[in-house]
Design a protein around this motif. Structure first.
Motif, PDB file in Angstrom:
ATOM      1  N   UNK A 127      -6.896 103.444  32.103  1.00  0.00           N
ATOM      2  CA  UNK A 127      -8.139 102.383  31.774  1.00  0.00           C
ATOM      3  C   UNK A 127      -7.943 101.600  32.566  1.00  0.00           C
ATOM      4  N   UNK A 128      -7.933 101.141  33.585  1.00  0.00           N
ATOM      5  CA  UNK A 128      -6.960 100.662  34.918  1.00  0.00           C
ATOM      6  C   UNK A 128      -8.764 101.363  35.816  1.00  0.00           C
ATOM      7  N   UNK A 129      -8.760 102.173  35.511  1.00  0.00           N
ATOM      8  CA  UNK A 129      -9.481 103.363  36.436  1.00  0.00           C
ATOM      9  C   UNK A 129     -11.291 103.439  35.508  1.00  0.00           C
ATOM     10  N   UNK A 169     -13.652  94.773  48.155  1.00  0.00           N
ATOM     11  CA  UNK A 169     -14.587  94.240  47.142  1.00  0.00           C
ATOM     12  C   UNK A 169     -13.862  96.078  46.610  1.00  0.00           C
ATOM     13  N   UNK A 170     -13.436  95.453  45.782  1.00  0.00           N
ATOM     14  CA  UNK A 170     -13.197  96.168  44.760  1.00  0.00           C
ATOM     15  C   UNK A 170     -14.388  97.712  44.103  1.00  0.00           C
ATOM     16  N   UNK A 171     -14.457  98.500  43.894  1.00  0.00           N
ATOM     17  CA  UNK A 171     -15.157  99.295  43.082  1.00  0.00           C
ATOM     18  C   UNK A 171     -15.625  99.504  42.269  1.00  0.00           C
ATOM     19  N   UNK A 184      -8.691 118.074  34.630  1.00  0.00           N
ATOM     20  CA  UNK A 184     -10.440 116.613  35.094  1.00  0.00           C
ATOM     21  C   UNK A 184     -10.106 115.216  35.321  1.00  0.00           C
ATOM     22  N   UNK A 185      -9.987 115.355  33.793  1.00  0.00           N
ATOM     23  CA  UNK A 185      -9.860 113.347  33.842  1.00  0.00           C
ATOM     24  C   UNK A 185      -8.680 112.150  34.607  1.00  0.00           C
ATOM     25  N   UNK A 186      -7.363 112.894  34.667  1.00  0.00           N
ATOM     26  CA  UNK A 186      -6.327 112.919  35.432  1.00  0.00           C
ATOM     27  C   UNK A 186      -7.130 112.694  37.023  1.00  0.00           C
ATOM     28  N   UNK A 187      -7.500 113.758  37.443  1.00  0.00           N
ATOM     29  CA  UNK A 187      -7.816 113.993  38.476  1.00  0.00           C
ATOM     30  C   UNK A 187      -9.251 112.565  38.775  1.00  0.00           C
ATOM     31  N   UNK A 188      -9.747 112.398  37.818  1.00  0.00           N
ATOM     32  CA  UNK A 188     -10.787 111.609  38.098  1.00  0.00           C
ATOM     33  C   UNK A 188     -10.611 110.405  38.506  1.00  0.00           C
ATOM     34  N   UNK A 189      -9.083 110.138  37.774  1.00  0.00           N
ATOM     35  CA  UNK A 189      -8.012 109.001  37.429  1.00  0.00           C
ATOM     36  C   UNK A 189      -7.541 108.753  39.163  1.00  0.00           C
ATOM     37  N   UNK A 190      -6.991 109.626  39.014  1.00  0.00           N
ATOM     38  CA  UNK A 190      -6.190 109.077  40.329  1.00  0.00           C
ATOM     39  C   UNK A 190      -7.172 109.352  41.980  1.00  0.00           C
ATOM     40  N   UNK A 213      -9.865 107.801  41.456  1.00  0.00           N
ATOM     41  CA  UNK A 213     -10.818 106.410  41.106  1.00  0.00           C
ATOM     42  C   UNK A 213     -10.025 105.028  41.795  1.00  0.00           C
ATOM     43  N   UNK A 214      -8.624 105.549  41.406  1.00  0.00           N
ATOM     44  CA  UNK A 214      -7.561 104.604  41.595  1.00  0.00           C
ATOM     45  C   UNK A 214      -7.291 105.049  43.358  1.00  0.00           C
ATOM     46  N   UNK A 215      -7.493 105.818  44.320  1.00  0.00           N
ATOM     47  CA  UNK A 215      -7.188 105.985  45.862  1.00  0.00           C
ATOM     48  C   UNK A 215      -8.604 105.651  46.287  1.00  0.00           C
TER      49      UNK A 215
END
Length: 542
Positions: A360-362, A315-317, A294-300, A302-304
């Protein structure tokens, strides 16, 4: 052009002949001296060597005198044999020795190899002050040395001052690299407990406090943004108390964030369940893997969004921080030696590594805790990703390396967790940003923690209720109005305006509309949605 072989051979013969001739002359001279003085051969050789040394020394003195006169520099009183009336003639070495030195610091630093032979700590550049918790040494190291020379040998310096590394706290100065401030505790650290901080003290701290340092000051990390934490220590050393204090401080000081909790100890994190987006009490690796997915999905996701913003020159959200805390993490990486178990453990380790390293970046940070800091308890590829590390009491230095890193004892001024007192609960070595610090976690009262939890939960509920109307909010309202915790898909779909009657298309449409995956009821029969899952999703900033 290079010399011919014949020419090189002729040079070698000439050099050999010259060496033989020189030896003959030396032997002849020594023989003449022996006959003249009537000495034995050993006495003749020693007398001749001594005479040559004296002649060499006199030649050097004469040369130095001529050089000084030629440069117009007056000779030192010792060289000219003159001095002021009634004044003793002193050499530069005697002047250094006459300078007042701080005997204790000079002896301790010299024996530790911090300062060189002939160097000293000047008494007028050192102050020693008794403070409430110990003795404060404030001094300048000699020119050519810096505070780093002391820091690298801090354990040896502590031993020379009659204490252990645990008794020492070092601070660097901001005015000069030569200034050092050393605190030597009167008694072992945390012998007397400090009072838990007030809410105002936690809020005023520049970052996230994790505990008290040896002087009673708050100590912690500047932020959990783009950083994760590994906490390790043997059982019954106060690890859960320490992390409960961390979560409490996060709720007070970190602002709005989303909390995911996996309680492998079943009751270690229960008091924070109300504030969590998702709370699971389980030691099943499948549950851990599901939360990681679930968290990896959220990270993906956010990176999208970040990628799309950059491509569109926007601007980067900014995302709401997410902190995932796992108690007894080692249990989720274990396997039963079967082929399927090993494959599952490998898959979980890779997914966890990806989460800790890439999320971390997300804005997604991870806190893993384990009471089994053995070599293979947390896979190396996962352990290596943590920027912050904490280690409570362990039985050996080798075990400490598992938590703090294989090269930890090669870092500046390391603290060995094996030397900690296991009877002092919550005491740990904090290794962050390349520096070690001894801290003890906060033991907040239950009433204080419950007040913070209730306040945060009420704030979350208010934010959910004031959110714009959406299918998700509508579904939550329907379930609340009916007073149910679970509602099957067949009942919830019509309530939110879905007219499809075929079960499979209806389920897909409802899941897409709500943005939440369905689950099963307590009996594992009917598919549908839990109110807690919908409420958590409503608070989530994906």
């Amino acid at each position: 052009m290079g010399r011919t072989k014949r020419e090189r051979e002729q040079d070698a013969y000439a050099q050999a002949a010259g060496a033989i001739g020189g030896l003959v002359l030396v032997f002849g001279a020594l023989h003449a001296i022996k006959d003249k003085l009537g000495l034995s051969w050993p006495a003749t050789v020693l007398l001749t060597a001594g005479a040559l040394v004296v002649v060499g020394y006199l030649a050097w003195r004469i040369r130095m005198a001529v050089t000084r006169l030629w440069a117009g520099t007056p000779l030192p009183a010792a060289a000219s044999g003159q001095g002021a009336p009634g004044q003793a003639v002193t050499s530069p070495q005697e002047s250094i020795e006459d300078t007042a030195i701080h005997a204790e610091l000079t002896a301790a630093l010299s024996a530790a190899g911090v300062i060189g032979t002939g160097q000293s700590i000047r008494a007028d550049e050192a102050t020693v002050t008794d403070v409430q918790t110990g003795t404060m040494y404030d001094f300048l190291v000699p020119i050519g040395r810096t505070y780093e020379d002391v820091e690298k040998r801090l354990a040896t310096v502590a031993g020379n001052l009659g204490v252990t590394r645990l008794h020492m706290k070092m601070e660097r100065s901001r005015d000069t690299e030569r200034r050092v401030k050393l605190l030597k505790l009167h008694e072992p650290p945390f012998t007397r407990p400090f009072l838990a901080p007030t809410r105002q003290e936690v809020e005023a701290f520049a970052g996230v406090p994790l505990g008290h340092d040896v002087t009673g000051q708050l100590a912690g990390v500047p932020t959990f943004e783009k950083a994760s934490l590994l906490v390790a220590g043997m059982t019954q050393t106060g690890k859960t108390t320490l992390v409960n204090g961390l979560v409490t401080c996060l709720l007070i000081a970190y602002g709005e964030f989303e909390l995911y909790l996996l309680d492998g100890k079943f009751c270690g994190l229960t008091r924070f369940e109300k504030t969590a987006i998702r709370y699971q009490s389980s030691d099943d690796p499948a549950v851990f893997e599901d939360m990681i997915d679930e968290l990896n999905g959220r990270s993906d996701s956010r990176y999208g969004q970040i990628t799309a913003a950059i491509r569109n020159r926007q601007a980067v959200p900014s995302f709401k921080p997410v902190i995932f805390i796992v108690d007894e993490a080692a249990d989720f990486f274990a396997h039963d030696e079967s082929k399927e178990g090993k494959e599952r453990a490998r898959r979980i380790a890779e997914k966890t590594r990806s989460l800790v390293a890439k999320s971390l970046e997300s804005g997604i940070s991870t806190v893993l805790m384990t009471q089994r800091p053995a070599q293979n308890s947390i896979p190396v590829m996962v352990r290596d990703q943590f920027l912050y590390r904490m280690c409570l009491y362990v039985a050996s230095s080798g075990t400490a390396k598992v938590a703090l890193g294989d090269t930890y004892f090669d870092t500046v001024a390391p603290i060995n967790p094996a030397l900690l007192n296991p009877d002092i609960k919550g005491q740990a070595v904090l290794f962050a940003n390349g520096r070690s610090k001894l801290v003890r976690g906060f033991a907040f009262s239950d009433d204080f923690v419950w007040d913070i939890v209730d306040e945060v939960h009420a704030r979350q509920q208010k934010a959910t209720e004031s959110a714009p109307e959406s299918p998700l909010a509508q579904a939550i309202e329907v379930m609340r109005s009916k007073g149910v915790e679970f509602m099957p898909t067949a009942e919830l779909a019509p309530a939110v305006g879905i007219t499809e009657t075929r079960p499979v298309p209806r389920g897909k449409e409802l899941s897409k509309l709500l943005g939440v995956s369905p689950g099963k009821d307590e009996k594992g029969v009917q598919r549908g949605y839990w109110l807690a899952d919908l409420t958590a999703a409503a608070r989530t900033d994906r």
